[in-house]
Design an enzyme around this catalytic site. Structure first.
Site, PDB file in Angstrom:
ATOM      1  N   LYS A 213      44.932  34.851  74.857  1.00 12.98           N
ATOM      2  CA  LYS A 213      44.819  33.496  74.824  1.00 12.98           C
ATOM      3  C   LYS A 213      43.413  33.249  74.040  1.00 12.98           C
ATOM      4  CE  LYS A 213      44.770  29.294  77.255  1.00 12.98           C
ATOM      5  NZ  LYS A 213      45.323  28.748  78.734  1.00 12.98           N
ATOM      6  N   ARG A 223      45.280  19.027  76.817  1.00 14.93           N
ATOM      7  CA  ARG A 223      44.081  18.443  77.675  1.00 14.93           C
ATOM      8  C   ARG A 223      44.256  16.882  77.919  1.00 14.93           C
ATOM      9  NH1 ARG A 223      39.223  22.897  75.946  1.00 14.93           N
ATOM     10  NH2 ARG A 223      40.599  24.586  76.196  1.00 14.93           N
ATOM     11  N   LYS A 236      35.590  26.930  77.180  1.00 14.59           N
ATOM     12  CA  LYS A 236      36.219  28.137  77.862  1.00 14.59           C
ATOM     13  C   LYS A 236      35.651  29.625  77.487  1.00 14.59           C
ATOM     14  CE  LYS A 236      39.722  25.163  79.586  1.00 14.59           C
ATOM     15  NZ  LYS A 236      41.146  24.816  80.196  1.00 14.59           N
ATOM     16  N   GLU A 252      43.102  43.505  75.413  1.00 12.41           N
ATOM     17  CA  GLU A 252      43.576  42.637  76.650  1.00 12.41           C
ATOM     18  C   GLU A 252      45.033  42.726  76.828  1.00 12.41           C
ATOM     19  OE1 GLU A 252      42.742  40.620  78.778  1.00 12.41           O
ATOM     20  OE2 GLU A 252      40.781  39.744  78.331  1.00 12.41           O
ATOM     21  N   LYS A 267      48.559  33.178  72.228  1.00  9.63           N
ATOM     22  CA  LYS A 267      48.464  31.709  72.098  1.00  9.63           C
ATOM     23  C   LYS A 267      47.213  31.377  71.429  1.00  9.63           C
ATOM     24  CE  LYS A 267      48.127  27.909  75.686  1.00  9.63           C
ATOM     25  NZ  LYS A 267      47.887  27.865  76.906  1.00  9.63           N
ATOM     26  N   SER A 293      49.958  22.537  71.492  1.00  9.73           N
ATOM     27  CA  SER A 293      49.909  21.082  71.414  1.00  9.73           C
ATOM     28  C   SER A 293      49.520  20.732  70.067  1.00  9.73           C
ATOM     29  CB  SER A 293      49.170  20.500  72.433  1.00  9.73           C
ATOM     30  OG  SER A 293      47.823  20.925  72.683  1.00  9.73           O
ATOM     31  N   TYR A 332      56.882  22.653  71.825  1.00  9.32           N
ATOM     32  CA  TYR A 332      57.474  21.392  72.277  1.00  9.32           C
ATOM     33  C   TYR A 332      58.546  20.761  71.498  1.00  9.32           C
ATOM     34  CZ  TYR A 332      52.993  21.882  74.716  1.00  9.32           C
ATOM     35  OH  TYR A 332      52.160  22.222  75.432  1.00  9.32           O
TER      36      TYR A 332
HETATM   37  C1  PBG Z   1      45.068  26.210  80.523  1.00 10.49           C
HETATM   38  C2  PBG Z   1      46.335  25.806  79.405  1.00 10.49           C
HETATM   39  C3  PBG Z   1      46.027  25.606  78.151  1.00 10.49           C
HETATM   40  C4  PBG Z   1      47.171  25.238  77.558  1.00 10.49           C
HETATM   41  C5  PBG Z   1      48.203  25.394  78.587  1.00 10.49           C
HETATM   42  N1  PBG Z   1      47.659  25.715  79.887  1.00 10.49           N
HETATM   43  C6  PBG Z   1      44.746  25.333  77.175  1.00 10.49           C
HETATM   44  C7  PBG Z   1      43.399  25.006  77.799  1.00 10.49           C
HETATM   45  O1  PBG Z   1      43.245  23.620  78.003  1.00 10.49           O
HETATM   46  O2  PBG Z   1      42.655  25.614  77.853  1.00 10.49           O
HETATM   47  C8  PBG Z   1      47.534  24.700  76.207  1.00 10.49           C
HETATM   48  C9  PBG Z   1      48.958  24.279  75.901  1.00 10.49           C
HETATM   49  C10 PBG Z   1      48.712  23.788  74.418  1.00 10.49           C
HETATM   50  O3  PBG Z   1      47.913  23.301  74.162  1.00 10.49           O
HETATM   51  O4  PBG Z   1      49.913  23.131  74.282  1.00 10.49           O
HETATM   52  N2  PBG Z   1      45.505  26.922  81.565  1.00 10.49           N
END
Ligand code: PBG
Length: 343
Positions: A213, A223, A236, A252, A267, A293, A332
């Site tokens: 990730k 978010r 992060k 990883e 991701k 997203s 999605y």
């Molecule tokens: C965090 C989490 C994230 C997504 C899913 N779980 C990212 C984040 O906010 O750091 C992202 C999914 C997306 O953007 O569609 N645990």
């Protein structure tokens, strides 16, 4: 006669001379021959549908930055899961928008067996047992600061976070989750979760590791969807992978596989296809990508402006992930694609 220039530049070889008559366009000449040599296909079996859940009944709340995506209350989520199962979508991944009043410094509400995520799992499992449920064992929907770990004096406490995420994972398994998908990138989480699931009789619950990730701008709309956008202090970068690195991503993934991950995920998706290909070639594991997203919103926004053909861009982006080596994709677009494939 072309009156501006000679038709053939002096000294140029003919096409047949340079290709030795190997002409790749031959197989592209008709739809039937293109179909015959097509190497990769997108099917409904490739789709995992990430779904946002919110409190209430009969709620379908549009996510502003993600046209066509909604937050569903549990009762509607069950109906949508029924629809997904009918379409043949193999699995759903649920993400809760937790009431702000329930969020705290340590994300303690993740340990409530009756929190939104566990109630959703139970309801969907009772009504639609044939669909797979993937739950995110992560603290960010539950913390008042939006981080995926517990903050101690401004520092993410790795081991304490893993303890809490692990306890939450066991509760999620008890609620009926089929796959635990920890998305927090804490060190050691896969092995500790595996051991706890096994010790509690959940040997058959699988782990999908968000193995690689990356620190990414493409999570923006998510978010907003789960209501952490305004909360997050800082970034992060101390736990997600630097998006300039690929060797680190391999380490990883290797670590998570050694700790017992059943599936690995990359991701975001489209900007990281090189990582997908490297992981697939290196480890031959069930490999997934999360079309996040921001990737979804970019396609939607450009299409809404008439700048690209949204349907074609959607299908092309997903097929590109298959070509890169994905066994499946969290997207999605899942219900839209499933409906298109059915037609
Ligand atoms: C965090 C989490 C994230 C997504 C899913 N779980 C990212 C984040 O906010 O750091 C992202 C999914 C997306 O953007 O569609 N645990």
């Amino acid at each position: 006669m072309n009156r501006f220039a000679p038709t053939k530049a002096a000294g140029a070889l003919s096409v047949d001379e340079v290709t030795n008559s190997r002409r790749l366009r031959r197989m592209r000449k008709a739809a039937w021959s293109r179909r015959l040599v097509q190497e990769n296909h997108l099917t409904v079996d490739d789709l995992i549908w990430p779904m946002f859940i919110v409190e209430g009944t009969n709620v379908r709340q549009p996510v502003e930055a993600m046209p066509g995506v909604f937050r569903y209350s549990v009762d509607i989520a069950v109906k949508e899961a029924e629809r997904a199962a009918k379409l043949g979508i193999p699995a759903i991944a649920t993400f809760p928008k937790v009431d702000l009043s329930l969020r705290d410094e340590t994300g303690s509400h993740i340990l409530d067996p009756d929190n939104l995520i566990n109630r959703t799992t139970r309801a969907i499992k009772a009504a639609v047992p044939e669909i797979g449920i993937i739950t995110d064992a992560a603290l960010d929907p539950f913390t008042s600061h939006g981080h995926d770990g517990i903050l101690r004096d401004g520092v993410i406490a790795n081991d304490e976070s893993v303890e809490q995420i692990t306890a939450a994972a066991v509760l999620q398994a008890a609620a009926g989750s089929d796959i635990i998908a920890p998305s927090d990138m804490m060190d050691g989480r896969i092995g500790v979760i595996r051991s706890a699931l096994d010790a509690n009789g959940f040997q058959d619950v699988a782990i999908m590791s968000y193995a690689t990730k990356f620190d990414s701008a493409f999570y923006g709309p998510y978010r907003d969807a789960i209501g952490t956008a305004g909360l997050l202090k800082g970034d992060k970068k101390t736990y997600y992978i630097n998006n300039a690195n690929s060797a680190e991503a391999l380490r990883e993934a290797e670590q998570d596989i050694l700790e017992g991950a059943d599936m690995i995920m990359v991701k975001p998706g489209l900007p990281y296809l090189d990582i997908v290909r490297q992981l697939k070639d290196q480890f031959a594991m069930p490999t997934f990508a999360y079309q996040v997203s921001g990737e979804y919103s970019m396609i939607k926004a450009a299409a809404a402006n008439g700048w690209i053909d949204g349907e074609r861009a959607m299908l092309e982006s997903l097929l590109a992930m298959k070509r890169a080596g994905c066994d499946g994709i969290l997207t999605y677009f899942a219900p839209t694609v499933a409906e298109m494939l059915k037609r």
